[in-house]
Scaffold this motif. Structure first.
Motif, mmCIF file in Angstrom:
data_model
loop_
_atom_site.group_PDB
_atom_site.id
_atom_site.type_symbol
_atom_site.label_atom_id
_atom_site.label_comp_id
_atom_site.label_asym_id
_atom_site.label_seq_id
_atom_site.Cartn_x
_atom_site.Cartn_y
_atom_site.Cartn_z
ATOM 1 N N GLU A 104 47.879 24.943 44.980
ATOM 2 C CA GLU A 104 48.129 26.227 45.597
ATOM 3 C C GLU A 104 48.090 27.310 44.535
ATOM 4 O OE1 GLU A 104 51.676 28.318 48.287
ATOM 5 O OE2 GLU A 104 51.805 26.215 47.780
ATOM 6 N N ILE A 105 47.238 28.287 44.741
ATOM 7 C CA ILE A 105 47.120 29.407 43.814
ATOM 8 C C ILE A 105 47.294 30.706 44.604
ATOM 9 C CG2 ILE A 105 45.548 28.057 42.377
ATOM 10 C CD1 ILE A 105 43.232 29.781 43.422
ATOM 11 N N GLY A 106 47.429 31.817 43.885
ATOM 12 C CA GLY A 106 47.518 33.076 44.624
ATOM 13 C C GLY A 106 48.373 34.110 43.939
ATOM 14 N N PHE A 127 45.566 33.758 38.559
ATOM 15 C CA PHE A 127 44.841 33.622 39.823
ATOM 16 C C PHE A 127 43.334 33.689 39.593
ATOM 17 C CE2 PHE A 127 43.756 35.916 44.045
ATOM 18 C CZ PHE A 127 43.542 34.729 44.711
ATOM 19 N N VAL A 128 42.883 34.704 38.880
ATOM 20 C CA VAL A 128 41.441 34.890 38.671
ATOM 21 C C VAL A 128 40.866 33.725 37.868
ATOM 22 C CG1 VAL A 128 39.712 36.322 37.495
ATOM 23 C CG2 VAL A 128 41.465 37.395 38.941
ATOM 24 N N GLU A 129 41.611 33.248 36.886
ATOM 25 C CA GLU A 129 41.111 32.122 36.090
ATOM 26 C C GLU A 129 40.933 30.881 36.964
ATOM 27 O OE1 GLU A 129 41.779 30.022 31.745
ATOM 28 O OE2 GLU A 129 42.905 31.830 32.267
ATOM 29 N N GLN A 130 41.867 30.663 37.901
ATOM 30 C CA GLN A 130 41.738 29.494 38.781
ATOM 31 C C GLN A 130 40.634 29.692 39.830
ATOM 32 O OE1 GLN A 130 45.624 27.043 39.342
ATOM 33 N NE2 GLN A 130 46.262 29.194 39.348
ATOM 34 N N LEU A 131 40.408 30.924 40.232
ATOM 35 C CA LEU A 131 39.247 31.187 41.103
ATOM 36 C C LEU A 131 37.959 30.824 40.374
ATOM 37 C CD1 LEU A 131 40.183 34.658 42.703
ATOM 38 C CD2 LEU A 131 40.373 32.395 43.758
ATOM 39 N N ASN A 132 37.903 31.137 39.098
ATOM 40 C CA ASN A 132 36.708 30.804 38.310
ATOM 41 C C ASN A 132 36.549 29.296 38.151
ATOM 42 O OD1 ASN A 132 35.754 33.430 37.920
ATOM 43 N ND2 ASN A 132 37.137 33.775 36.199
ATOM 44 N N LEU A 139 34.519 24.044 44.339
ATOM 45 C CA LEU A 139 35.606 23.669 45.238
ATOM 46 C C LEU A 139 36.131 24.905 45.976
ATOM 47 C CD1 LEU A 139 37.680 21.282 42.925
ATOM 48 C CD2 LEU A 139 36.287 20.608 44.891
ATOM 49 N N PRO A 140 36.630 24.713 47.199
ATOM 50 C CA PRO A 140 37.302 25.810 47.883
ATOM 51 C C PRO A 140 38.679 26.065 47.259
ATOM 52 C CG PRO A 140 37.461 23.810 49.185
ATOM 53 C CD PRO A 140 36.610 23.473 47.984
ATOM 54 N N THR A 155 40.628 40.630 45.803
ATOM 55 C CA THR A 155 40.333 39.939 44.528
ATOM 56 C C THR A 155 39.365 38.787 44.755
ATOM 57 O OG1 THR A 155 42.512 40.534 43.655
ATOM 58 C CG2 THR A 155 41.347 38.718 42.561
ATOM 59 N N MET A 156 39.582 38.004 45.802
ATOM 60 C CA MET A 156 38.681 36.878 46.073
ATOM 61 C C MET A 156 37.274 37.368 46.379
ATOM 62 S SD MET A 156 40.928 33.928 47.944
ATOM 63 C CE MET A 156 41.211 34.790 49.480
ATOM 64 N N LYS A 157 37.178 38.446 47.137
ATOM 65 C CA LYS A 157 35.851 39.000 47.430
ATOM 66 C C LYS A 157 35.164 39.497 46.157
ATOM 67 C CE LYS A 157 35.529 41.597 51.193
ATOM 68 N NZ LYS A 157 35.924 42.608 52.212
ATOM 69 N N GLU A 158 35.936 40.199 45.308
ATOM 70 C CA GLU A 158 35.368 40.703 44.046
ATOM 71 C C GLU A 158 34.873 39.555 43.164
ATOM 72 O OE1 GLU A 158 38.576 42.856 42.280
ATOM 73 O OE2 GLU A 158 38.568 44.399 43.853
ATOM 74 N N GLN A 159 35.585 38.425 43.222
ATOM 75 C CA GLN A 159 35.245 37.282 42.372
ATOM 76 C C GLN A 159 34.165 36.396 42.996
ATOM 77 O OE1 GLN A 159 36.433 36.830 39.219
ATOM 78 N NE2 GLN A 159 37.474 38.794 39.487
ATOM 79 N N GLY A 160 33.672 36.785 44.158
ATOM 80 C CA GLY A 160 32.587 36.021 44.776
ATOM 81 C C GLY A 160 33.024 34.721 45.420
#
Length: 275
Positions: A104-106, A127-132, A139-140, A155-160
């Protein structure tokens, strides 16, 4: 063949289940739950969730994630710091084949949880590092957003990020619809049965973007009683009432949504679910 329930977000590795885990699992499967997407909050849980997958290979689908709040739910709880993630990083890569998602991230900008701008900046960095990491591992993400719905989705949209579950979402319908446009899914635990404010949100999110979760051992029908995955039935019935459809329809569509978002949950558990 019957589609079972998919609990898209639960903490089956939590200490609260250690004493009677076998009984909990038995009640889970008897309730028709086919898959537990098992999230983590801290690096100390990673080994435990892998052990549970080995013990219950047809049921447990593991995720690794560092939660925006650390130290459990007690008085020692604090906002996450980048060094909390540093210790976890090698594990994501070492066990990448066994993970169905990063979570769980966020973000949790609740004032008493993240009182300073530094706290919020640290959470954003983690959060951004784990999105990367999720993008790198294809992975989702399984996402927590409290007092931060709009910024989490932005943030998720910006990070693609294209594949995400926003668990126990409590933001405004306008924020949720931004997430729907981005293709994100939303899950709701049994606690929604006692929260009428959430009904309007559930009404507005299309069924094709809804999943079921329990967030066990928290967010059950009674806030003073430990929640279990079997209570997913209650979420299903409640959403069915709000949507004006049968519980069977909610169960089926939510399971299809879940397996579309977490395809490795099917292959890892060697299941014969119909998708």
């Amino acid at each position: 063949m019957e589609h079972g329930f998919v609990d898209c977000h639960c903490h089956i590795s939590a200490r609260e289940f250690e004493e009677d885990l076998e009984d909990v699992i038995q009640r889970t499967t008897e309730a028709g739950v086919k898959t537990l997407v098992a999230v983590t909050e801290e690096v100390g849980e990673f080994t435990r969730v892998l052990q549970l997958q080995e013990r219950y290979p047809d049921l447990v689908a593991p995720c690794f994630g560092i939660h925006p709040l650390q130290g459990g739910g007690g008085s020692e709880q604090r906002s996450v710091k980048p060094q909390d993630l540093d210790a976890a990083l090698p594990h994501f890569y070492k066990h990448r084949e066994r993970l169905v998602a990063v979570g769980e991230i966020g973000l949790d900008f609740t004032p008493w949880c993240a009182p300073t701008q530094q706290d919020r900046d640290d959470q954003m960095k983690v959060f951004v590092e784990q999105l990367n990491i999720a993008k790198e591992l294809d992975l989702p993400v399984n996402v927590h957003s409290r007092s931060a719905a709009k910024v989490t989705i932005a943030t998720m949209k910006e990070q693609g990020i294209s594949r995400a579950l926003l668990h126990n979402f409590a933001g405004k319908p306008s924020a949720a619809l931004e997430g729907v446009k981005a293709g994100y899914l939303f899950s709701f635990p049994p606690a929604v049965c006692r929260n009428q404010q959430r009904d309007k949100l559930i009404q507005q999110i299309p069924m094709e973007h809804i999943c079921l979760e329990t967030d066990s051992p928290a967010l059950g029908p009674d806030r003073h009683v430990r929640n279990e995955p079997r209570n997913i039935v209650l979420s299903c019935r409640h959403i069915a009432r709000i949507k004006g459809v049968s519980p069977q329809t909610v169960q089926l569509v939510a399971a299809q949504n879940a397996y579309r978002l977490f395809p490795k949950a099917v292959t890892l558990t060697h299941s014969t679910h119909l998708i």
